[in-house]
Design a protein around this motif. Sequence first.
Motif, PDB file in Angstrom:
ATOM      1  N   GLU A   1      -3.489  -6.155   2.260  1.00 59.25           N
ATOM      2  CA  GLU A   1      -3.990  -4.784   2.339  1.00 59.25           C
ATOM      3  C   GLU A   1      -5.016  -4.620   3.457  1.00 59.25           C
ATOM      4  O   GLU A   1      -5.016  -3.603   4.150  1.00 59.25           O
ATOM      5  N   THR A   2      -5.886  -5.614   3.652  1.00 60.43           N
ATOM      6  CA  THR A   2      -6.887  -5.502   4.717  1.00 60.43           C
ATOM      7  C   THR A   2      -6.222  -5.432   6.078  1.00 60.43           C
ATOM      8  O   THR A   2      -6.604  -4.615   6.939  1.00 60.43           O
ATOM      9  N   GLU A   3      -5.210  -6.284   6.306  1.00 57.83           N
ATOM     10  CA  GLU A   3      -4.489  -6.269   7.584  1.00 57.83           C
ATOM     11  C   GLU A   3      -3.764  -4.940   7.785  1.00 57.83           C
ATOM     12  O   GLU A   3      -3.762  -4.368   8.877  1.00 57.83           O
ATOM     13  N   LEU A   4      -3.138  -4.456   6.711  1.00 54.59           N
ATOM     14  CA  LEU A   4      -2.443  -3.168   6.802  1.00 54.59           C
ATOM     15  C   LEU A   4      -3.421  -2.041   7.091  1.00 54.59           C
ATOM     16  O   LEU A   4      -3.144  -1.149   7.898  1.00 54.59           O
ATOM     17  N   ARG A   5      -4.563  -2.080   6.432  1.00 56.28           N
ATOM     18  CA  ARG A   5      -5.549  -1.013   6.637  1.00 56.28           C
ATOM     19  C   ARG A   5      -6.047  -1.016   8.084  1.00 56.28           C
ATOM     20  O   ARG A   5      -6.155   0.028   8.711  1.00 56.28           O
ATOM     21  N   ASP A   6      -6.324  -2.212   8.620  1.00 58.17           N
ATOM     22  CA  ASP A   6      -6.778  -2.303  10.003  1.00 58.17           C
ATOM     23  C   ASP A   6      -5.722  -1.746  10.963  1.00 58.17           C
ATOM     24  O   ASP A   6      -6.059  -1.109  11.968  1.00 58.17           O
ATOM     25  N   LEU A   7      -4.465  -1.990  10.647  1.00 60.15           N
ATOM     26  CA  LEU A   7      -3.379  -1.567  11.528  1.00 60.15           C
ATOM     27  C   LEU A   7      -3.075  -0.084  11.399  1.00 60.15           C
ATOM     28  O   LEU A   7      -2.740   0.579  12.390  1.00 60.15           O
ATOM     29  N   LEU A   8      -3.204   0.463  10.189  1.00 59.99           N
ATOM     30  CA  LEU A   8      -2.647   1.786   9.910  1.00 59.99           C
ATOM     31  C   LEU A   8      -3.659   2.889   9.631  1.00 59.99           C
ATOM     32  O   LEU A   8      -3.274   4.067   9.641  1.00 59.99           O
TER      33      LEU A   8
END
Length: 315
Positions: free
Chosen positions: A285-292
């Motif tokens: 989720e952290t990686e997705l949040r940073d990306l999106l």
Amino acid sequence: MIEALSHGITCIDTGYYRPGLAACYLVADAGEVAVIETGTVPTLPTLLAALECVSVKPEQVRWIMPTHVHLDHAGGAGALLARCPNATLVVHPQGARHLIDPSRLIAGATAVYGEKGMRKMYGEILASPPERVREALDGSRWQLGRRDLLTRDTPGHANHHYCIWDEASRGWFTGDTFGNGFRELYCRDEPFLIPSTTPVQLDFTALLASIDLLVAAAPRYYYLTHFGRIEASEVHAHSLKSQLREYMRFTIESDPGQDRPQRLAQTLFMYTAGLLRAAGCSLGETELRDLLIMEMSLNAQGALVWLERQKAASA
């Protein structure tokens, strides 16, 4: 990154903001070249270096074709035109005046990012001489060597948006009409596309119709600006249209209030993250949040502008 594709087409990573975010394409045929999307003024050296790397001289560029005038697609148009003496800038009829006189584009970006931020992201945007600009009417053809490039009006993401059909490769250069397929979001080696519903001209109904227009050509490929070539699949079109309809529902049902854009952005993020997990995305989720999260924030803003326009029209 420079990726040689089939049918005389090359994909170039402009390096805008981060790697893998925005691409330009070169289409070469019989010694002539079309540049599809221009990136920004700061990314122009990358594009010019790529031309040299694939042995294309600026004098060979015949057409410069940004799909629409949002600055990540067309900010470098005037500067590139100045470097390519035989080129003509091909622009949607509703966008041409903004590249001939970019003052409104500059003012809009400055209002969002501030003068310093605007210059850092987009540089000094140059006006395009009107005698070197042609309007791409719906259905117009642009001869390039032995092939034609066909422009079709594809509103929805913006009123000044066209897509380009290349019969030789049976592919569409889609701009923002067919969504974003960032390579970090591939699920089990398959692209996962998310809609682009940024401000200020978003029209959900028109965007759905434009996606149908692209699908009706039975393409083999989609050349995404964000990011890269993907093989055409009905699955992608169905997913994009389903997401757009959910965006509409989320927007209409979102509660009013000062923090409405932030709440809607969070809703869109959680919805998208759920779809990605179901498709097999391995990012946390952290990686997705940073990306999106920036994408979802812009998508929420565009959706809310659409909602206000709907309310004004029905008042």
